[in-house]
Structure formats: C-alpha cells, structure tokens
Scaffold this active site. Structure first.
Site, short mmCIF file in Angstrom:
data_model
loop_
_atom_site.label_atom_id
_atom_site.label_comp_id
_atom_site.label_asym_id
_atom_site.label_seq_id
_atom_site.Cartn_x
_atom_site.Cartn_y
_atom_site.Cartn_z
N GLU A 84 18.27 -64.90 49.29
CA GLU A 84 17.58 -65.74 50.26
C GLU A 84 16.06 -65.53 50.21
O GLU A 84 15.59 -64.40 50.18
CB GLU A 84 18.10 -65.45 51.68
N CYS A 146 23.30 -64.28 59.70
CA CYS A 146 22.60 -63.75 58.53
C CYS A 146 21.12 -64.10 58.61
O CYS A 146 20.25 -63.26 58.39
CB CYS A 146 23.23 -64.29 57.24
N HIS A 168 23.51 -63.19 50.00
CA HIS A 168 24.84 -63.70 50.33
C HIS A 168 25.77 -63.50 49.13
O HIS A 168 25.38 -63.77 47.98
CB HIS A 168 24.79 -65.19 50.67
N1 PCA Z 1 27.85 -64.33 57.02
C1 PCA Z 1 27.37 -65.05 58.17
C2 PCA Z 1 27.15 -64.00 59.23
C3 PCA Z 1 27.83 -62.77 58.75
C4 PCA Z 1 28.14 -63.04 57.33
O1 PCA Z 1 28.62 -62.23 56.54
C5 PCA Z 1 26.15 -65.91 57.87
O2 PCA Z 1 26.02 -66.38 56.72
O3 PCA Z 1 25.32 -66.13 58.74
#
Ligand code: PCA
Length: 204
Positions: A84, A146, A168
């Site tokens: 990200e 996240c 992610h």
């Molecule tokens: N994914 C979620 C929150 C916790 C996670 O592992 C997200 O992408 O916001």
C-alpha cells in the site's frame, strides 16, 4: 543503535473467520529473528476493531520505538503481495470484529486527507517480482481497519528514521496453499520485504 522492527497482523473480522495475517506476523517475526540476528524484532496481533485495533498499534509504536513498522492484513481481492502506498482519513460504516461500527467518521479529525507510506514500495515490488513472487503496488488500502491502522501509524511513526507501511496478503492463505501465493512464498517474500527496508540505510 540496533535496528528495531515492529511487525503486526490482525485477528478475525466479519467475513474472514480465520485471518492469516495474525498467524503470519508471529511466523515471520520468528523467521526474521533467525535471518537478521542483529535486529530487534517485535510482534503484535491487533484486534480488528475500530478503537482497540488502532490504539493497540499506536501504543506498540510508542513502546517499541521501531525504526521499521510493517503491518500485514488480508484482502479477498489480493492475488499476491499488495504494497500500500497511502492511507486516507476516512472510515467506512462497516462492523468490526466486535460487531461495532466506527465511532468516528474520520480517523483523525483535523488530520491530513491522506498520508503516504515511507516504505520503499517500488523497490519492494521489484525485488519480490525478481524472486518470482506476485506483487503489486496499490493506492487503495480501502477504508476499513487496515487503512485506519496505516493512517494512525504513519502519524505516530513520524520520526525521520522510521519506515512504516502496510502489506495486504491474499485472504485465501488461511485455507492453505491453493491461492496465488503459498504460505512458504508468503514467508520468503515477507523476509525479503524486511531485508529491503533494512537496506534503506536510514535505519542502520
Ligand atoms: N484486512 C482488513 C482488516 C483486517 C485485515 O486483515 C482490511 O483490509 O481492512
């Protein structure tokens, strides 16, 4: 001073009963301690909760004072490592792991609209791809937990020598090795990400 790395993963949330990132954070921390013996590695499992999750991350940063903060989470849309680039000051009205909606509309009232990661995103993607691992940069960390944790961390980890970022992973890793990435690849790639951050120089 010894470089210090803080690694985090998340617990379950609606739709994701087993969140691989929580287990992954513990495994990658153990592997990183073996691979980088001169580096202090800390790990925290964050509740996927609007208040406790963001607070726990901010507290861990204050306590550990890391030179590198690496948050891991899962996404059903991820087909590999998704690095990200930014977090936005917004929360979607979506229930968290405790069934609660966000108690705030903005993560930080008065905070900037977006915060850019200090992670060397391009270098990480290039290095992962060079190892044959699926990896891509992303400008959209969503507006769920996240994004909220990354936004808060980028505010908290503002010391010039701090690298903070979010990765992610495919949510399918919870079920095993059938998805775009195997667990062994996730571990190898995670170590590569830490190596790239350590090489950045500003954390020596
Ligand atoms: N994914 C979620 C929150 C916790 C996670 O592992 C997200 O992408 O916001």
């Amino acid at each position: 001073m010894k470089p210090t790395v803080l690694i985090t993963g998340f617990g379950p949330f609606p739709g994701v009963e087993v969140n691989f990132s929580g287990l992954f954070a513990v495994r990658i921390a153990a592997a990183a301690r073996r691979r980088f013996p001169g580096v202090a590695i800390h790990v925290a499992r964050l509740p996927t909760e609007w208040e406790r999750g963001t607070e726990r991350a901010a507290q861990a940063i204050l306590r550990v004072k890391p030179s590198i903060v690496l948050h891991f989470g899962v996404s059903t849309a991820a087909a590999g490592f998704v690095i990200e680039r930014q977090a936005v000051n917004a929360c979607m009205a979506h229930a968290d792991g405790a069934g609660m909606l966000p108690p705030f509309a903005l993560i930080e009232p008065g905070g900037p609209k977006r915060r850019l990661t200090s992670l060397p995103v391009h270098r990480i993607v290039t290095r992962l791809q060079a190892r044959g691992l699926p990896a891509a940069a992303s400008d959209d960390a969503g507006t769920y937990l996240c994004n909220a944790v990354l936004y808060r961390s980028l505010g908290a980890a503002s010391a010039p020598a701090t690298i903070a970022g979010f990765v992610h992973l495919p949510a399918s890793l919870a079920a095993g090795d059938d998805g775009a990435l195997t667990r062994a690849q996730a571990l190898a790639g995670g170590l590569e990400i830490i190596a790239v951050c350590l090489e950045q120089g500003c954390v020596a």
